[in-house]
Design an enzyme around this catalytic site. Structure first.
Site, mmCIF file in Angstrom:
data_model
loop_
_atom_site.group_PDB
_atom_site.id
_atom_site.type_symbol
_atom_site.label_atom_id
_atom_site.label_comp_id
_atom_site.label_asym_id
_atom_site.label_seq_id
_atom_site.Cartn_x
_atom_site.Cartn_y
_atom_site.Cartn_z
ATOM 1 N N HIS A 108 51.105 42.862 35.115
ATOM 2 C CA HIS A 108 51.803 41.791 34.411
ATOM 3 C C HIS A 108 53.072 41.344 35.131
ATOM 4 O O HIS A 108 53.610 40.277 34.838
ATOM 5 C CB HIS A 108 52.113 42.187 32.958
ATOM 6 N N ASP A 138 46.621 47.544 33.804
ATOM 7 C CA ASP A 138 47.897 46.879 34.074
ATOM 8 C C ASP A 138 48.539 47.401 35.358
ATOM 9 O O ASP A 138 49.727 47.691 35.414
ATOM 10 C CB ASP A 138 48.861 47.032 32.896
ATOM 11 N N GLY A 216 62.355 44.444 33.281
ATOM 12 C CA GLY A 216 62.612 44.652 34.705
ATOM 13 C C GLY A 216 62.252 46.049 35.163
ATOM 14 O O GLY A 216 62.116 46.301 36.364
ATOM 15 N N SER A 218 59.418 47.489 34.470
ATOM 16 C CA SER A 218 57.977 47.557 34.682
ATOM 17 C C SER A 218 57.642 47.787 36.147
ATOM 18 O O SER A 218 58.143 47.105 37.037
ATOM 19 C CB SER A 218 57.311 46.251 34.237
ATOM 20 N N LEU A 274 30.543 52.198 28.515
ATOM 21 C CA LEU A 274 29.633 52.705 27.503
ATOM 22 C C LEU A 274 28.963 51.583 26.728
ATOM 23 O O LEU A 274 27.793 51.655 26.393
ATOM 24 C CB LEU A 274 30.377 53.611 26.514
ATOM 25 N N GLY A 275 29.747 50.538 26.406
ATOM 26 C CA GLY A 275 29.205 49.424 25.635
ATOM 27 C C GLY A 275 29.379 49.593 24.134
ATOM 28 O O GLY A 275 28.490 49.257 23.347
#
Length: 377
Positions: A108, A138, A216, A218, A274-275
């Site tokens: 992000h 992420d 900031g 991150s 897995l679904g």
């Protein structure tokens, strides 16, 4: 109780890019230090050549070891606003992953960037290119034209709750800021709708800390007392909105190294599939649906033709183990799946109708359309 819970968790934000001039940011609200007796904050570049401090100053010792490996990530891009598409600037943090120019940060931080520049602890700056990004974890990897970078040491083993933790990054552009606290908890989960960012699914298997994390921060480092990186900082609960003090989150180092290595090799990260959609089984849910299990990942929707469908899983089943690893909730399940690759065979312990059974399943590869937390399972 429910409105209060929503009020608290709805303000959880991705730590995000700190605001630059004319910029917008994913994270808002001030982070605070851990508690006044144990938390400390300092800023300024470290000098790795100086001798380390003695054992009486563990946070200062960690800072000296880790600061040279933590960078500031400055981004330029365009964002869609009610007034049309406008240029924006922002900043986040990153960690030198390899000495030959690879840097890890959050997806992000660089998601909409048209240009990325990296500022190192010695004050030098390099333009970076984005090697690869993975929205599901992420994480992103950058590359700069350098071969002499001070790479951080990432530790594979899981930290312990209560151990010292130091967060290093660039909150609000204050480069090489250090805050300290402890590891507050493990295996935490942030639902997709609560991140305040662009994640399309839950962030799972996170490390919680009370070391202050702010906009900031991150992409910065969460390090142990030996100066080893135990996580990449990703989100926090702003106390100005929630009243909660010093609740931050980091992506575990084991996840970071797995995803970063894949992004460097191929530009993308594979994830086993897995679904199913899942929810954490709570005592209230177990009572409401008469589920004969105390904890686990409650299966919701099962995608037709998916590995789970072919293995005979159905709505209402509860997954309590995978490969012998206990599953306490949906976050644990998704976290445990990171130890597998598409095509691997896994054994699930499943409670169905009050009876426990073992299910063998061949994991698939996450399809592009799998954008919800459940589809990531």
């Amino acid at each position: 109780m429910r409105p209060a819970l929503i009020l608290v968790v709805s303000a959880l934000l991705v730590a995000g890019c700190g605001a630059g001039a004319g910029s917008s940011t994913n994270g808002r609200g001030e982070g605070t230090a851990a508690d006044s007796g144990s938390a400390s904050t300092a800023s300024g570049a470290g000098d790795a050549a100086e001798p380390l401090l003695g054992g009486g100053e563990p946070v200062a010792r960690v800072a000296k070891r880790v600061r040279p490996s933590v960078v500031q990530v400055n981004v330029e891009g365009a964002q869609q606003t009610p007034f049309g598409r406008q240029q924006s600037e922002g900043l986040g943090s990153g960690i030198v992953y390899r000495e030959d120019g690879y840097i890890v940060t959050n997806d992000h931080v660089v998601a909409d960037a048209s240009q990325v520049n990296v500022t190192f602890s010695d004050g030098s700056t390099e333009q970076a290119r984005v090697v690869g990004k993975d929205n599901f974890t992420d994480l992103a990897v950058l590359k700069v034209p350098r071969n002499d970078l001070p790479a951080a040491r990432f530790v594979e083993e899981e930290p312990m709750a209560g151990q010292l933790a130091a967060a290093i990054g660039s909150p609000q552009g204050l480069e090489s800021t250090v805050t300290s606290g402890v590891v507050s908890g493990l295996g935490r989960e942030i639902p997709a709708e609560l991140t305040g960012g662009r994640q399309e699914q839950a962030l799972v298997d996170l490390t919680q800390t009370d070391a202050a994390i702010s906009p900031g921060s991150s992409g910065g480092a969460l390090a142990d007392r030996d100066g080893r990186v135990i996580g990449v900082n990703v989100a926090y609960l702003p106390p100005t909105q929630t009243g909660a003090e010093s609740i931050g989150f980091a992506i575990p180092a084991s996840t970071v190294t797995s995803v970063a290595d894949q992004l460097i090799r191929t530009g993308e990260a594979q994830a086993p599939y897995l679904g199913i959609s899942t929810a954490t089984l709570s005592p209230e849910v177990a009572s409401q649906f008469d589920v004969q299990a105390e904890s686990g990942a409650l299966v919701g929707e099962v995608t037709g033709g998916s590995p789970a469908d072919q293995a005979g899983l159905s709505q209402g089943d509860v997954i309590t183990e995978i490969g012998g690893t206990p599953v306490e909730g949906s976050g644990n399940l998704l976290g445990a799946l990171r130890d597998y690759q598409p095509g691997d065979r896994a054994r699930l312990t499943v409670v169905s109708g009050g009876e426990e059974r073992t299910v063998g399943i061949t994991l698939g590869e996450r399809p592009e359309s799998a954008s919800s937390p459940g589809q990531n399972g």
